[in-house]
Design an enzyme around this catalytic site. Sequence first.
Site, PDB file in Angstrom:
ATOM      1  N   GLY A   8       0.792  -1.224   0.000  1.00  0.00           N
ATOM      2  CA  GLY A   8       0.000   0.000   0.000  1.00  0.00           C
ATOM      3  C   GLY A   8       0.819   1.265   0.000  1.00  0.00           C
ATOM      4  N   SER A 127      -5.251   0.447  13.459  1.00  0.00           N
ATOM      5  CA  SER A 127      -5.861   1.761  13.621  1.00  0.00           C
ATOM      6  C   SER A 127      -6.212   1.984  15.080  1.00  0.00           C
ATOM      7  CB  SER A 127      -7.134   1.848  12.777  1.00  0.00           C
ATOM      8  OG  SER A 127      -7.887   3.010  13.094  1.00  0.00           O
ATOM      9  N   TYR A 140     -15.201  -0.930   9.204  1.00  0.00           N
ATOM     10  CA  TYR A 140     -13.754  -0.683   9.152  1.00  0.00           C
ATOM     11  C   TYR A 140     -13.096  -1.096  10.463  1.00  0.00           C
ATOM     12  CZ  TYR A 140      -9.379   1.959   9.167  1.00  0.00           C
ATOM     13  OH  TYR A 140      -8.059   2.330   9.267  1.00  0.00           O
TER      14      TYR A 140
END
Length: 244
Positions: A8, A127, A140
């Site tokens: 990524g 996260s 998410y």
Amino acid sequence: MKTVLITGCSSGYGLETARYFLAQGWKVIATMRTPQATLFPASRHLQLLPLDVTEPDSIARTLKAAGPIDVLVNNAGIGLFGAFEVTPMTTVRDIFETNTFGVMAMCQAVIPQFRARRSGTIVNVTSSAALAAYPLVAAYTASKTAIEGFTGSLEHELNHFGVRVKLVEPGYGPMTRFAANGQQRMQGLIPEAYESFARGVFDGFAKATAFTREIDVAETVFAAAIDTSDRLRFRAGADALALP
């Protein structure tokens, strides 16, 4: 010279992390679905490779082209804002394919070489949503929380073979393309009944004084990659560090 493979790398945390490792004198294999050489300074220590972490054949081709690596950084991920009530399950599955199953697939693909050498480090980027509940990011958050549990268990398995496994937990990065990258899949996910609530949530994000910069994540990923202790979790960014 040590070699890191980062997923990524087309923007945001991944791009900055690849640049940071390069600046520290590492060989960097920067991967993304469509490689863009103009994103990076010219360097003989940089190798750009195409990679889609949701495709087994793509993973196999990339790792074959990369050769032996010392560190894998699983950074690739896609974002999603929206009311879970109206989020199609196909969209939820798309999020999990990249954020969860893609990470697992990359780990499974590199573990054999690390185990055989009895060395290597895997850094999984999750996260701060996995540390504290936030509204409108339920799917998410679920995809990232799954990797938190997965990584903790995997660390126990691989520690036996001298392989280290780490978690980096960034906060909210308003400068990244988190929202833009998920714009199409987020269409229609704030229905009328949720509009006033969502406005309050977005206003709160806009007024935030503590947030995460790309360099915060890059520095923290690097710290995790070179850490030789049994420490598992590394928070990145002022807002993540401020959480209890």
